[in-house]
Motif scaffolding. Structure first.
Motif, PDB file in Angstrom:
ATOM      1  N   THR A   1      47.346  33.479  41.700  1.00 49.88           N
ATOM      2  CA  THR A   1      48.580  33.710  42.459  1.00 49.88           C
ATOM      3  C   THR A   1      48.454  34.941  43.349  1.00 49.88           C
ATOM      4  O   THR A   1      48.896  34.938  44.505  1.00 49.88           O
ATOM      5  CB  THR A   1      49.768  33.875  41.498  1.00 49.88           C
ATOM      6  OG1 THR A   1      49.913  32.680  40.711  1.00 49.88           O
ATOM      7  CG2 THR A   1      51.055  34.135  42.260  1.00 49.88           C
ATOM      8  N   ILE A   2      47.857  36.015  42.801  1.00 51.37           N
ATOM      9  CA  ILE A   2      47.670  37.237  43.586  1.00 51.37           C
ATOM     10  C   ILE A   2      46.794  36.947  44.805  1.00 51.37           C
ATOM     11  O   ILE A   2      47.075  37.403  45.918  1.00 51.37           O
ATOM     12  CB  ILE A   2      47.044  38.346  42.718  1.00 51.37           C
ATOM     13  CG1 ILE A   2      48.031  38.805  41.636  1.00 51.37           C
ATOM     14  CG2 ILE A   2      46.623  39.537  43.576  1.00 51.37           C
ATOM     15  CD1 ILE A   2      47.427  39.767  40.632  1.00 51.37           C
ATOM     16  N   LYS A   3      45.739  36.171  44.609  1.00 51.54           N
ATOM     17  CA  LYS A   3      44.844  35.831  45.722  1.00 51.54           C
ATOM     18  C   LYS A   3      45.569  34.997  46.771  1.00 51.54           C
ATOM     19  O   LYS A   3      45.435  35.234  47.980  1.00 51.54           O
ATOM     20  CB  LYS A   3      43.625  35.074  45.194  1.00 51.54           C
ATOM     21  CG  LYS A   3      42.673  35.933  44.353  1.00 51.54           C
ATOM     22  CD  LYS A   3      41.472  35.114  43.883  1.00 51.54           C
ATOM     23  CE  LYS A   3      40.484  35.979  43.105  1.00 51.54           C
ATOM     24  NZ  LYS A   3      39.308  35.210  42.652  1.00 51.54           N
ATOM     25  N   LYS A   4      46.334  34.024  46.315  1.00 55.35           N
ATOM     26  CA  LYS A   4      47.068  33.175  47.259  1.00 55.35           C
ATOM     27  C   LYS A   4      48.102  33.993  48.030  1.00 55.35           C
ATOM     28  O   LYS A   4      48.254  33.842  49.250  1.00 55.35           O
ATOM     29  CB  LYS A   4      47.758  32.041  46.493  1.00 55.35           C
ATOM     30  CG  LYS A   4      48.520  31.073  47.388  1.00 55.35           C
ATOM     31  CD  LYS A   4      49.168  29.968  46.578  1.00 55.35           C
ATOM     32  CE  LYS A   4      49.950  29.017  47.484  1.00 55.35           C
ATOM     33  NZ  LYS A   4      50.612  27.945  46.703  1.00 55.35           N
ATOM     34  N   ASP A   5      48.804  34.871  47.301  1.00 57.25           N
ATOM     35  CA  ASP A   5      49.802  35.727  47.966  1.00 57.25           C
ATOM     36  C   ASP A   5      49.141  36.668  48.969  1.00 57.25           C
ATOM     37  O   ASP A   5      49.732  37.002  50.006  1.00 57.25           O
ATOM     38  CB  ASP A   5      50.580  36.536  46.925  1.00 57.25           C
ATOM     39  CG  ASP A   5      51.508  35.673  46.094  1.00 57.25           C
ATOM     40  OD1 ASP A   5      51.756  34.525  46.493  1.00 57.25           O
ATOM     41  OD2 ASP A   5      51.976  36.146  45.035  1.00 57.25           O
TER      42      ASP A   5
END
Length: 540
Positions: free
Chosen positions: A151-155
């Motif tokens: 999620t952090i990477k996608k965000d």
């Protein structure tokens, strides 16, 4: 035939034509202004106008590392507030923090801190303790789950896309194309029509522009980090960090380093806005305002630290060190010997927010305008050739009724270009292909109507009745074919990349215009022709 209704139809058609012509050419006073207006109103894409093509890769692991570093800083502060001792708190892996030297009798207090005052996304597990740790102490590892890291990477990609778009929009570039690139999940495509020198744009894009305001632990400027550490008996003060100053007011001309508190008072996330102004000497500076929560914390800090020093830090470099003279709440200034462009760029970067991760340029191409000119010429030749062939065919096969179809074709093209101008859409080479396909669809609609009219005439009906029946019966078929094509365009737009989307949009606009011209305008021309004759005849 009702003359009043016919008059209203032609007034409406005339209003549409005038509005479309105005949208494309405006009110030109001469040929040069006509060309200029068309160039301004019809935005050309990179493949037609030339410009810069960039593919960026967001270093998403940087975002996870930054999240881990910030979590470690928060944990140190919370441990200090709770009075819990420890030997070290360090980031030991991607999405992992290790805490060593926690007294065994404080484990319950540590667990209480994690459950109440720390992010629950971090899961605790035992970790090997330092062999030199105090007897009876334990160590733990805090880890982010795989889903949280994803999620952090996608965000990070999403935030980078938004930040880059804001920065480029603020530069005033016409119709940039900025979107996620399908080739790689962490890549961003940037196309800048008309930009043939992308160096400044690249600098604006890749600057992280992370603003922090941090407490200065030692106001003495040192020549090197080694001298700063030596001045404190070889041990850096707890929670301290050494940063280099790039303050242009530095009179010595040599390097200067300061020891700051690692944990910032406020960060760029607390920033509401930034603007370029001038200092007391008339030189450019950058003013900023803080959001309510940041202003509250900044006000409390400055009120408690009057006469102490604080540093304004941008991208881990000290811009200036200032003495707090009074309580400061929601605004401040970054001063220095900036050029006007330096101040403008800094304000832009702060205003658009910080990039959550660094950027790597995987591909860079500059498309020359000659390629665009060749594409435009080829597209125009193809469209004109197809149009001329269709015109000749319609005149030969349908006689004077073919002239009706030709008028509808030209009006269809005018409406399509006007729609591109009014909506600020970008015309690309696939868009020209959509226009050519629209010509084919428009001819198909006229053929359907004319063949229906011929069938009615063969059945022995009069010209007026045949015309009415022909349009009425062909209308359902025209709507059916257009709706199925629009549905196909919807999926092309939904799943396609930029050029494919441009093709889909152009085709849909052309289809909507075609329904208006092939049905409403064409029928109005027939009705007008019949109204001016005593004996109704039709040349078809």
């Amino acid at each position: 035939m009702n003359q009043q209704n016919l008059l209203y139809k032609w007034l409406f058609i005339a209003a549409v034509i005038l509005a479309c012509i105005f949208g494309v050419i405006g009110f030109p006073k001469n040929i040069d202004q006509l060309r200029s207006n068309i160039g301004k109103n019809i935005n050309l894409g990179l493949d037609l106008k030339g410009g810069t093509h960039l593919i960026l890769e967001v270093q998403v692991n940087d975002a996870v590392i930054a999240e881990s570093e910030q979590a470690a800083d928060r944990l140190r502060e919370q441990m200090k507030i709770k009075g819990l001792s420890y030997d070290s708190i360090e980031r030991t892996g991607l999405g992992e923090i290790t805490i060593k030297g926690i007294p065994a009798d404080k484990i319950r207090d540590f667990d209480d801190l994690l459950s109440k005052d720390f992010d629950t996304a971090w899961a605790k597990s035992p970790a090997p303790n330092d062999p030199n740790a105090k007897p009876g102490s334990v160590a733990y590892a805090l880890k982010l789950s795989g889903n949280t890291i994803a999620t952090i990477k996608k965000d990070a990609v999403t935030q980078s896309l938004t930040t880059i778009r804001r920065r480029i929009d603020d530069l005033g570039l016409t119709e940039p194309d900025i979107r996620e690139h399908g080739r790689g999940e962490n890549e961003i495509l940037v196309q800048l029509p008309g930009v043939d020198n992308p160096d400044r744009v690249k600098d604006i894009i890749q600057n992280t522009a992370m603003l922090t305001i941090q407490e200065v632990k030692d106001t003495t400027p040192y020549d090197s980090p080694e001298k700063a550490i030596a001045a404190h008996n070889g041990v850096l003060p707890e929670g301290g960090v050494i940063l280099k100053s790039i303050d242009r007011r530095n009179s010595t001309g040599g390097d200067q380093y300061y020891i700051l508190n690692r944990a910032p008072v406020v960060t760029g996330r607390d920033l509401r806005n930034s603007r370029v102004g001038t200092d007391e000497n008339g030189r450019p500076d950058v003013g900023f305002t803080l959001k309510a929560d940041g202003a509250k914390r900044f006000g409390a800090y400055t009120e408690a630290n009057v006469n102490n020093s604080m540093a304004i830090v941008l991208d881990n470099k000290i811009i200036t060190v200032a003495t707090i003279q009074s309580k400061i709440t929601d605004s401040g200034r970054i001063v220095g010997r900036f050029s006007q462009q330096d101040a403008n760029d800094m304000s832009l970067e702060l205003r658009s927010g910080a990039l959550p991760a660094s950027i790597k340029f995987n591909e860079e191409r500059t498309v020359g305008p000659s390629l665009g000119a060749d594409s435009i010429h080829s597209g125009i030749v193809a469209a004109a050739s197809g149009l001329i062939f269709v015109m000749v065919f319609m005149l030969v096969y349908y006689r004077l009724s073919g002239l009706n179809a030709i008028v509808s074709l030209f009006l269809n093209l005018v409406i399509l270009l006007a729609a591109l101008a009014y909506f600020g859409a970008t015309l690309t080479l696939p868009g020209i292909a959509g226009i050519i396909l629209t010509i084919g669809m428009a001819v198909d609609s006229n053929v359907l109507v004319f063949e229906r009219i011929r069938e009615e005439l063969r059945a022995g009906k009069g010209p007026v009745q045949s015309m009415k029946q022909g349009f009425d019966k062909a209308f359902a078929t025209i709507i059916d074919t257009h709706v199925t094509t629009v549905v196909s365009c919807f999926f092309l737009f939904l799943f396609g990349t930029g050029p494919i989307r441009g093709f889909a949009i152009t085709l849909v606009v052309g289809l909507i215009a075609n329904v208006f011209t092939a049905v409403f305008v064409s029928r109005s021309i027939f009705e007008w022709e019949f109204s001016r004759r005593r004996e109704a005849t039709i040349s078809i």
